[in-house]
Design an enzyme around this catalytic site. Structure first.
Site, PDB file in Angstrom:
ATOM      1  N   ASP A 158       0.856  -1.180   0.000  1.00  0.00           N
ATOM      2  CA  ASP A 158       0.000   0.000   0.000  1.00  0.00           C
ATOM      3  C   ASP A 158       0.903   1.244   0.000  1.00  0.00           C
ATOM      4  O   ASP A 158       2.121   1.139   0.176  1.00  0.00           O
ATOM      5  CB  ASP A 158      -0.888  -0.049   1.246  1.00  0.00           C
ATOM      6  CG  ASP A 158      -1.892   1.084   1.267  1.00  0.00           C
ATOM      7  OD1 ASP A 158      -2.312   1.526   0.187  1.00  0.00           O
ATOM      8  OD2 ASP A 158      -2.243   1.535   2.365  1.00  0.00           O
ATOM      9  N   ASP A 173      -1.203  -1.639   6.075  1.00  0.00           N
ATOM     10  CA  ASP A 173      -1.413  -1.217   7.458  1.00  0.00           C
ATOM     11  C   ASP A 173      -2.854  -0.876   7.794  1.00  0.00           C
ATOM     12  O   ASP A 173      -3.149  -0.495   8.920  1.00  0.00           O
ATOM     13  CB  ASP A 173      -0.542   0.005   7.764  1.00  0.00           C
ATOM     14  CG  ASP A 173      -1.041   1.259   7.045  1.00  0.00           C
ATOM     15  OD1 ASP A 173      -1.672   1.119   5.978  1.00  0.00           O
ATOM     16  OD2 ASP A 173      -0.806   2.364   7.556  1.00  0.00           O
ATOM     17  N   ASP A 176      -6.542  -3.149   3.647  1.00  0.00           N
ATOM     18  CA  ASP A 176      -5.513  -4.070   3.175  1.00  0.00           C
ATOM     19  C   ASP A 176      -5.743  -5.505   3.659  1.00  0.00           C
ATOM     20  O   ASP A 176      -5.072  -6.430   3.192  1.00  0.00           O
ATOM     21  CB  ASP A 176      -4.123  -3.618   3.651  1.00  0.00           C
ATOM     22  CG  ASP A 176      -3.760  -2.244   3.107  1.00  0.00           C
ATOM     23  OD1 ASP A 176      -4.035  -1.999   1.918  1.00  0.00           O
ATOM     24  OD2 ASP A 176      -3.208  -1.433   3.863  1.00  0.00           O
TER      25      ASP A 176
END
Length: 724
Positions: free
Chosen positions: A415, A613, A617
């Site tokens: 990400d 995080d 995700d």
């Protein structure tokens, strides 16, 4: 960790000497983690002593000392047996009568004490292994020493039962009391050395537990202060943390400013600035300033306790490589017994005189030398040491499979926010469309306040910094990957991306130019709609972490393909990625898109790791071969991951991958050694070299080799602590 996989030396005496575990403590077997029970005992599958599932600082060295005393007593008893038996052969001593008879009786009695008392734990566990038909190391030791002692006892007491060819001129039959006694003593020596070495594997976790101070300084309601044990702390207590002291529990800073050394948590040496509102973690070291904190978590809910529990669980798990040892172990003991019987028969039929004596020695040597302990220890020991070392470096592995798989990862998907970037965005601009800026910012902060997303925190922080009063929100709803909605002061408020605006039927065409300018600068643009109409644009900027570039360079140098998948738009994503060595960029990705991307990469044959995080995700983390959660992220992201980086930094992935590679190499070395040891030791013990070079293996040498094989596997695993 208190006992060893082949801690066959954990006797009743040593167990009593160890510090008692609290009532209700769950014990488990390191080789068979599915075996769990309340209180100590022996594993019904392998016979080894069970150990507490979670480590404790209360553990002392009483068990090692007790086993050391037992070993010393066995040496004192066995040494005269060896001297009386071997003296005439080695030094030409000839015992005149009645000295010879006294020596024979002394040898028999002392050896009997050594075998029946010193070897009692081996016989008990060997017998128990036959009940569920799970033959193990104790089966072989019990058979070898039992056969040697029983044969010798019968030969000593009733020599007339044996043919004349087996008796000397005095009518005596050769006995092997000294072999049985020395075998028991050497196996106990191996237990002692192995147990002492295995104690070192638990030092990492006990070191983590020892980071937390024993007491905390609590501030009472009247302002008075008192020191009290950590066990008496409760959530909500106010504590004083003076300069140089360790933080006693997890909490928030209420007053003061300081720098805190969090290296125990993240592996990073630089102290972290702390001020009012910042979080503190129990066990970290306060530097120069005085802090007042409020306790948020105590006991098993603290970060440190969860880390210890997670690492302990990983140490108990079984790596895929362990399947090799499991398959061998399934037929190993029966095969060894068959080889011992075959060796006995071959020496009896083909061996030189006295053939029965040679046959017995060969069979006992095969049983003793063929220790499956080294094979069983090969994987668990390396996993245990690697997990502890990883914890000290800020890398937590959920299980052994994650340690093994990470080294094979060739594609990393990550990400942007919180992974590549600091994850602490700041509000850079508010572009209003008609209404007052302060009012719109207060509405945006109100609807974002219940959210845990870093962008939400930035908006709330900006409103508070400007002294705005944030109204309450009702009907709050978070649409993962798109934004949030709610009702504030009688208004329907929506804050998020263009897809959320489309869902809410809000026209955003008037903001296209402004959005493009924000994104070209690497900022994230968020639309604010009030009562179904576009009211403002919010630009949030998030700086790339200083360590990101070096981490990505290291991963790419290791042959890893780098793929960024972010919910941000293409312009912002490319602006962030422009200066970084990224191979692929996927922008505007929803949680489902990220999971589908991971699945597609896997379908093409890639071994995929996903680093993230946030809640958005979690699906991709679960879908990846290895999910890597950032420790500064959400709980659900960490729970979905098989590896957690406490620092929340991509540099940790490079460290974790290097540790994974070293661990797998170490396991393979251990397995290779164990296989080679048995492949060479068993045939030599059976006597295959005798027809060529006249070499046989005595039971005593076999016992020494068996003990040292286990110790060498433990020693090799301990090299991982130093990064070798």
């Amino acid at each position: 960790m208190s006992h060893s996989c082949c801690s066959h030396g954990t006797t009743a005496a040593s167990t009593q000497a160890a510090a008692p575990a609290p009532a209700g403590t769950i014990y488990t077997c390191p080789m068979h983690p599915d075996v769990r029970q309340e209180g100590p005992g022996s594993c019904p599958k392998c016979g080894m002593a069970l150990e507490p599932a979670l480590p404790s600082l209360d553990e002392d060295d009483g068990e090692v000392r007790a086993l050391g005393r037992r070993l010393a007593l066995l040496v004192v008893l066995a040494l005269p047996v060896v001297l009386m038996a071997m003296g005439p052969h080695l030094f030409g001593w000839m015992w005149p009568e009645p000295g010879a008879s006294i020596a024979r009786w002394g040898e028999a009695l002392l050896a009997t004490v050594v075998v029946l008392w010193g070897g009692a734990p081996f016989f008990a566990r060997g017998w128990r292994s036959l009940v569920p038909w799970s033959p193990n190391m104790y089966t072989l030791i019990a058979l070898g020493t039992g056969v040697a002692w029983l044969y010798s006892a019968v030969a000593f007491l009733v020599p007339s039962l044996f043919p004349s060819t087996m008796r000397d001129m005095h009518g005596h039959v050769a006995v092997y009391f000294e072999s049985a006694a020395v075998i028991v003593t050497l196996v106990t020596l191996g237990d002692f050395l192995e147990l002492r070495a295995r104690r070192r594997t638990g030092e990492a976790l006990r070191g983590l537990l020892g980071l937390v101070p024993k007491t905390a300084r609590r501030i009472a309601e009247d302002g008075s202060e008192e020191d009290l044990p950590l066990e008496r702390l409760t959530v909500g207590d106010r504590l004083r943390v003076r300069p140089g002291e360790k933080v006693p529990a997890d909490g928030l800073v209420l007053e003061g400013e300081s720098h805190v050394d969090e290296s125990m948590l993240t592996g990073e040496p630089m102290p972290v600035a702390k001020r009012v509102g910042d979080t503190l973690t129990g066990g970290t070291q306060n530097q120069h300033g005085a802090l007042t904190m409020r306790v948020a978590h105590v006991g098993v809910d603290t970060v440190l306790s969860r880390i210890v529990a997670m690492v302990a669980e990983a140490q108990r798990s079984r790596a895929p490589l362990q399947r090799v040892a499991d398959k061998v172990a399934a037929w190993f003991v029966p095969a060894v017994v068959a080889i011992a019987i075959g060796a006995f028969a071959a020496w009896w039929i083909l061996g030189p005189a006295p053939a029965p004596a040679h046959a017995l020695v060969a069979a006992v040597s095969v049983l003793i030398v063929a220790c499956p302990c080294a094979l069983g220890l090969a994987t668990p020991m390396s996993i245990m040491v690697a997990s502890g070392r990883g914890a000290h470096a800020g890398v937590l592995f959920r299980d052994a499979a994650a340690i093994e798989r990470l080294r094979d990862v060739d594609t990393l998907v990550f990400d942007k926010t919180g992974t590549l970037t600091e994850g602490k965005p700041v509000l850079a601009d508010v572009r209003s469309f008609g209404q007052e800026r302060a009012t719109l910012l207060a509405l945006a902060a109100a609807v974002e306040r219940p959210s845990e997303h870093p962008l939400a925190a930035a908006i709330v922080a900006a409103a508070l910094a400007e002294g705005l009063i944030i109204p309450a929100v009702s009907g709050f709803q978070a649409i993962v990957g798109r934004g949030v909605t709610g009702r504030v002061d009688g208004h329907d408020v929506a804050l998020g991306d263009a897809r959320l605006m489309a869902d809410e039927h809000v026209d955003v065409s008037a903001a296209e130019d402004a959005v493009g300018k924000m994104r070209s600068k690497g900022a994230t643009a968020m639309y604010l709609a009030v009562d179904g109409r576009l009211a403002a644009l919010l630009a949030l900027a998030d700086a790339v972490k200083p360590s990101t570039r070096a981490a990505l360079d290291a991963l790419r140098a290791a042959g890893v393909r780098l793929v960024m998948a972010t919910g941000d738009n293409v312009t912002t994503a490319k602006a962030v990625a422009a200066a970084l060595p990224i191979d692929e960029v996927h922008a505007g990705a929803s949680p489902e898109d990220k999971a589908n991307l991971v699945t597609a990469l896997k379908a093409r044959g890639a071994m995929v790791a996903m680093a993230g995080d946030g809640v958005n995700d979690a699906p991709a983390l679960a879908a990846a071969d290895v999910g890597i959660g950032m420790g500064n992220g959400s709980d659900i992201a960490i729970q979905s991951a098989s590896v957690t980086l406490l620092k929340g930094d991509l540099a940790g992935i490079a460290r974790a991958r290097a540790l994974s590679d070293a661990t797998v190499k170490n396991i393979r070395q251990n397995l290779f050694f164990a296989f080679v040891y048995n492949a060479v030791g068993v045939p030599v013990a059976a006597g295959v070299l005798y027809p060529f070079v006249g070499i046989t293996l005595s039971p005593m040498i076999a016992a020494l080799a068996m003990s040292l094989s286990s110790v060498s596997v433990v020693g090799n695993a301990l090299r991982l602590r130093a990064g070798r």
